[in-house]
Scaffold this motif. Structure first.
Motif, PDB file in Angstrom:
ATOM      1  N   PHE A 144      55.992  47.555  60.154  1.00 35.82           N
ATOM      2  CA  PHE A 144      56.565  48.039  58.898  1.00 35.82           C
ATOM      3  C   PHE A 144      56.900  46.863  57.982  1.00 35.82           C
ATOM      4  O   PHE A 144      56.598  46.889  56.775  1.00 35.82           O
ATOM      5  N   MET A 145      57.514  45.815  58.542  1.00 28.81           N
ATOM      6  CA  MET A 145      57.881  44.645  57.733  1.00 28.81           C
ATOM      7  C   MET A 145      56.641  43.961  57.170  1.00 28.81           C
ATOM      8  O   MET A 145      56.619  43.546  55.997  1.00 28.81           O
ATOM      9  N   LEU A 146      55.573  43.852  57.975  1.00 25.71           N
ATOM     10  CA  LEU A 146      54.358  43.192  57.510  1.00 25.71           C
ATOM     11  C   LEU A 146      53.649  44.007  56.432  1.00 25.71           C
ATOM     12  O   LEU A 146      53.108  43.449  55.478  1.00 25.71           O
ATOM     13  N   ILE A 147      53.647  45.333  56.576  1.00 28.90           N
ATOM     14  CA  ILE A 147      53.020  46.182  55.555  1.00 28.90           C
ATOM     15  C   ILE A 147      53.775  46.047  54.236  1.00 28.90           C
ATOM     16  O   ILE A 147      53.163  45.947  53.164  1.00 28.90           O
ATOM     17  N   VAL A 148      55.108  46.044  54.305  1.00 27.91           N
ATOM     18  CA  VAL A 148      55.906  45.855  53.086  1.00 27.91           C
ATOM     19  C   VAL A 148      55.609  44.494  52.457  1.00 27.91           C
ATOM     20  O   VAL A 148      55.443  44.380  51.238  1.00 27.91           O
ATOM     21  N   LEU A 149      55.507  43.451  53.309  1.00 24.37           N
ATOM     22  CA  LEU A 149      55.208  42.118  52.804  1.00 24.37           C
ATOM     23  C   LEU A 149      53.845  42.072  52.132  1.00 24.37           C
ATOM     24  O   LEU A 149      53.672  41.457  51.064  1.00 24.37           O
ATOM     25  N   LEU A 150      52.856  42.725  52.732  1.00 28.47           N
ATOM     26  CA  LEU A 150      51.513  42.756  52.151  1.00 28.47           C
ATOM     27  C   LEU A 150      51.513  43.527  50.826  1.00 28.47           C
ATOM     28  O   LEU A 150      50.838  43.132  49.870  1.00 28.47           O
ATOM     29  N   LEU A 151      52.272  44.617  50.749  1.00 28.27           N
ATOM     30  CA  LEU A 151      52.381  45.371  49.500  1.00 28.27           C
ATOM     31  C   LEU A 151      53.022  44.529  48.403  1.00 28.27           C
ATOM     32  O   LEU A 151      52.579  44.551  47.248  1.00 28.27           O
ATOM     33  N   VAL A 152      54.069  43.783  48.766  1.00 27.73           N
ATOM     34  CA  VAL A 152      54.715  42.894  47.788  1.00 27.73           C
ATOM     35  C   VAL A 152      53.733  41.843  47.292  1.00 27.73           C
ATOM     36  O   VAL A 152      53.655  41.554  46.089  1.00 27.73           O
ATOM     37  N   LEU A 153      52.949  41.270  48.221  1.00 28.66           N
ATOM     38  CA  LEU A 153      51.949  40.275  47.850  1.00 28.66           C
ATOM     39  C   LEU A 153      50.914  40.867  46.899  1.00 28.66           C
ATOM     40  O   LEU A 153      50.517  40.233  45.910  1.00 28.66           O
ATOM     41  N   LEU A 154      50.466  42.097  47.167  1.00 22.60           N
ATOM     42  CA  LEU A 154      49.486  42.750  46.306  1.00 22.60           C
ATOM     43  C   LEU A 154      50.049  42.998  44.917  1.00 22.60           C
ATOM     44  O   LEU A 154      49.367  42.771  43.908  1.00 22.60           O
ATOM     45  N   VAL A 155      51.291  43.466  44.850  1.00 22.09           N
ATOM     46  CA  VAL A 155      51.912  43.729  43.542  1.00 22.09           C
ATOM     47  C   VAL A 155      52.044  42.433  42.749  1.00 22.09           C
ATOM     48  O   VAL A 155      51.717  42.387  41.555  1.00 22.09           O
ATOM     49  N   LEU A 156      52.515  41.372  43.412  1.00 22.07           N
ATOM     50  CA  LEU A 156      52.647  40.078  42.731  1.00 22.07           C
ATOM     51  C   LEU A 156      51.299  39.569  42.244  1.00 22.07           C
ATOM     52  O   LEU A 156      51.175  39.045  41.133  1.00 22.07           O
ATOM     53  N   ALA A 157      50.269  39.733  43.083  1.00 24.09           N
ATOM     54  CA  ALA A 157      48.943  39.270  42.698  1.00 24.09           C
ATOM     55  C   ALA A 157      48.416  40.037  41.493  1.00 24.09           C
ATOM     56  O   ALA A 157      47.821  39.454  40.579  1.00 24.09           O
ATOM     57  N   PHE A 158      48.658  41.343  41.463  1.00 26.07           N
ATOM     58  CA  PHE A 158      48.190  42.139  40.323  1.00 26.07           C
ATOM     59  C   PHE A 158      48.945  41.798  39.053  1.00 26.07           C
ATOM     60  O   PHE A 158      48.355  41.686  37.978  1.00 26.07           O
ATOM     61  N   VAL A 159      50.248  41.630  39.169  1.00 25.39           N
ATOM     62  CA  VAL A 159      51.047  41.287  37.984  1.00 25.39           C
ATOM     63  C   VAL A 159      50.663  39.908  37.454  1.00 25.39           C
ATOM     64  O   VAL A 159      50.502  39.706  36.249  1.00 25.39           O
ATOM     65  N   ALA A 160      50.501  38.948  38.377  1.00 26.74           N
ATOM     66  CA  ALA A 160      50.196  37.574  37.962  1.00 26.74           C
ATOM     67  C   ALA A 160      48.793  37.433  37.396  1.00 26.74           C
ATOM     68  O   ALA A 160      48.537  36.545  36.580  1.00 26.74           O
ATOM     69  N   THR A 161      47.862  38.287  37.844  1.00 31.82           N
ATOM     70  CA  THR A 161      46.468  38.157  37.397  1.00 31.82           C
ATOM     71  C   THR A 161      46.057  39.263  36.434  1.00 31.82           C
ATOM     72  O   THR A 161      44.878  39.462  36.181  1.00 31.82           O
ATOM     73  N   ARG A 162      47.035  39.975  35.900  1.00 32.69           N
ATOM     74  CA  ARG A 162      46.710  41.093  35.002  1.00 32.69           C
ATOM     75  C   ARG A 162      46.063  40.606  33.713  1.00 32.69           C
ATOM     76  O   ARG A 162      45.131  41.206  33.203  1.00 32.69           O
ATOM     77  N   HIS A 163      46.590  39.507  33.169  1.00 33.67           N
ATOM     78  CA  HIS A 163      46.090  39.009  31.893  1.00 33.67           C
ATOM     79  C   HIS A 163      45.031  37.931  32.114  1.00 33.67           C
ATOM     80  O   HIS A 163      45.026  37.232  33.130  1.00 33.67           O
ATOM     81  N   THR A 164      44.161  37.785  31.150  1.00 37.80           N
ATOM     82  CA  THR A 164      43.129  36.743  31.201  1.00 37.80           C
ATOM     83  C   THR A 164      43.062  36.032  29.857  1.00 37.80           C
ATOM     84  O   THR A 164      43.199  36.654  28.809  1.00 37.80           O
ATOM     85  N   GLY A 165      42.856  34.721  29.912  1.00 35.59           N
ATOM     86  CA  GLY A 165      42.746  33.960  28.677  1.00 35.59           C
ATOM     87  C   GLY A 165      41.311  33.718  28.255  1.00 35.59           C
ATOM     88  O   GLY A 165      41.029  32.810  27.482  1.00 35.59           O
ATOM     89  N   ALA A 166      40.375  34.529  28.768  1.00 35.57           N
ATOM     90  CA  ALA A 166      38.953  34.310  28.478  1.00 35.57           C
ATOM     91  C   ALA A 166      38.600  34.791  27.073  1.00 35.57           C
ATOM     92  O   ALA A 166      39.143  35.775  26.579  1.00 35.57           O
ATOM     93  N   TYR A 167      37.679  34.082  26.450  1.00 37.90           N
ATOM     94  CA  TYR A 167      37.104  34.515  25.178  1.00 37.90           C
ATOM     95  C   TYR A 167      35.661  34.016  25.110  1.00 37.90           C
ATOM     96  O   TYR A 167      35.287  33.061  25.800  1.00 37.90           O
ATOM     97  N   SER A 168      34.861  34.667  24.314  1.00 41.70           N
ATOM     98  CA  SER A 168      33.432  34.342  24.241  1.00 41.70           C
ATOM     99  C   SER A 168      33.222  33.025  23.502  1.00 41.70           C
ATOM    100  O   SER A 168      33.807  32.793  22.435  1.00 41.70           O
ATOM    101  N   ALA A 169      32.386  32.163  24.085  1.00 41.38           N
ATOM    102  CA  ALA A 169      32.033  30.900  23.425  1.00 41.38           C
ATOM    103  C   ALA A 169      30.876  31.158  22.464  1.00 41.38           C
ATOM    104  O   ALA A 169      29.962  31.918  22.785  1.00 41.38           O
ATOM    105  N   PRO A 170      30.878  30.529  21.292  1.00 44.73           N
ATOM    106  CA  PRO A 170      29.792  30.745  20.334  1.00 44.73           C
ATOM    107  C   PRO A 170      28.451  30.236  20.859  1.00 44.73           C
ATOM    108  O   PRO A 170      28.361  29.124  21.376  1.00 44.73           O
ATOM    109  N   ALA A 171      27.423  31.063  20.744  1.00 43.03           N
ATOM    110  CA  ALA A 171      26.044  30.702  21.109  1.00 43.03           C
ATOM    111  C   ALA A 171      25.918  30.247  22.558  1.00 43.03           C
ATOM    112  O   ALA A 171      25.132  29.360  22.885  1.00 43.03           O
ATOM    113  N   ALA A 172      26.695  30.841  23.449  1.00 43.87           N
ATOM    114  CA  ALA A 172      26.644  30.466  24.871  1.00 43.87           C
ATOM    115  C   ALA A 172      26.902  31.699  25.728  1.00 43.87           C
ATOM    116  O   ALA A 172      27.606  32.628  25.319  1.00 43.87           O
TER     117      ALA A 172
END
Length: 263
Positions: free
Chosen positions: A79-107
């Motif tokens: 139970f403790m490990l499943i909760v820990l894995l869920l916390v890790l997944l939530v943190l990973a999704f929150v931290a990686t939700r945004h992206t700073g990518a944009y299209s480069a001209p002519a590339a």
């Protein structure tokens, strides 16, 4: 009670198998060049997978040899490990939700800006205390030098799908207006006012754009892409583990009830 123990043993055997994708995902993430430069991010997922393996093994032994104490310990730890894995997944999704990518001209490749990434990543991964070591590690790696052996013309280079680190650290931002000579060699006058990184770029192989904001953004872009792929595996695994845990709890209760009735 014997049937419940057999069910619990089978459930824990499947849980043992579920630890393999967690460990594999952790090893895959740890093998990436960016993870080599961010050491504290390399092994947590591997250790978590090994912990799942050991706990599931404890439950399997407890069920197979009818050790009620081990089964109780297994249920608490799982139970403790499943909760820990869920916390890790939530943190990973929150931290990686945004992206700073944009299209480069002519590339075909994309470029990256720090403003698009989460504040947590910027503070904890590329903060002022961490970046000097990461920058030195990137400069010593083969990430940028190997581009010279992959792309032999400007057409090939601009049609390539560069990784975020290759795009951010191995070349100047396209907006600077440098002229392509090679993947890591760019000449001509630059538009310094267009981007602060334009004045930082250097053809020196030990410098390139390793001090650029775009390089920091590229590193975060790489991390985001890799964790997003790993999250798919982890989500499927944690759903299976939760289902197995519910079945194991019911089997354990049934075994206790059968034992009480027998007595």
């Amino acid at each position: 009670m014997a049937m419940s123990n057999n069910i619990t043993a089978l459930v824990n055997f499947i849980a043992l198998m579920c630890s393999i994708p967690i460990i594999s995902a952790g090893i895959w993430l740890a093998s990436k060049p960016d993870s080599e430069c961010i050491r504290w991010l390399r092994w947590p997922l591997v250790f978590l997978g090994i912990a799942f393996l050991l706990v599931a093994l404890t439950g399997f032994v407890g069920a197979y040899w009818k050790k009620e104490g081990l089964l109780g310990l297994y249920l608490v730890l799982m139970f403790m490990l499943i909760v820990l894995l869920l916390v890790l997944l939530v943190l990973a999704f929150v931290a990686t939700r945004h992206t700073g990518a944009y299209s480069a001209p002519a590339a075909a490749f994309r470029e990256y800006r720090l403003a698009g990434f989460s504040d947590w990543l910027k503070v904890h991964v590329i903060g002022d205390d961490n970046w000097p070591g990461i920058r030195a590690c990137l400069a010593e790696s083969r990430i940028c030098p190997k581009l010279a052996g992959k792309y032999f013309s400007a057409a090939e280079f601009f049609a390539a799908h560069l990784s975020p680190i290759e795009s951010g650290c191995c070349k100047p931002p396209m907006i600077c207006g440098y002229q392509y000579v090679g993947p890591t060699t760019w000449n001509g006058a630059s538009s310094v006012v267009a981007d602060v990184d334009c004045a930082i770029w250097s053809n020196d192989p030990s410098q390139l754009c390793y001090n650029c904001e775009s390089c920091k953004a590229g590193l975060l872009g790489n991390l985001r892409r890799e964790w997003r792929k790993a999250n798919v595996i982890l989500i499927v695994t944690v759903v299976v583990l939760i289902c197995l845990y519910v079945i194991a709890c019911n089997a354990y209760k049934n075994a206790q009830l059968a034992d009480t009735v027998k007595r």
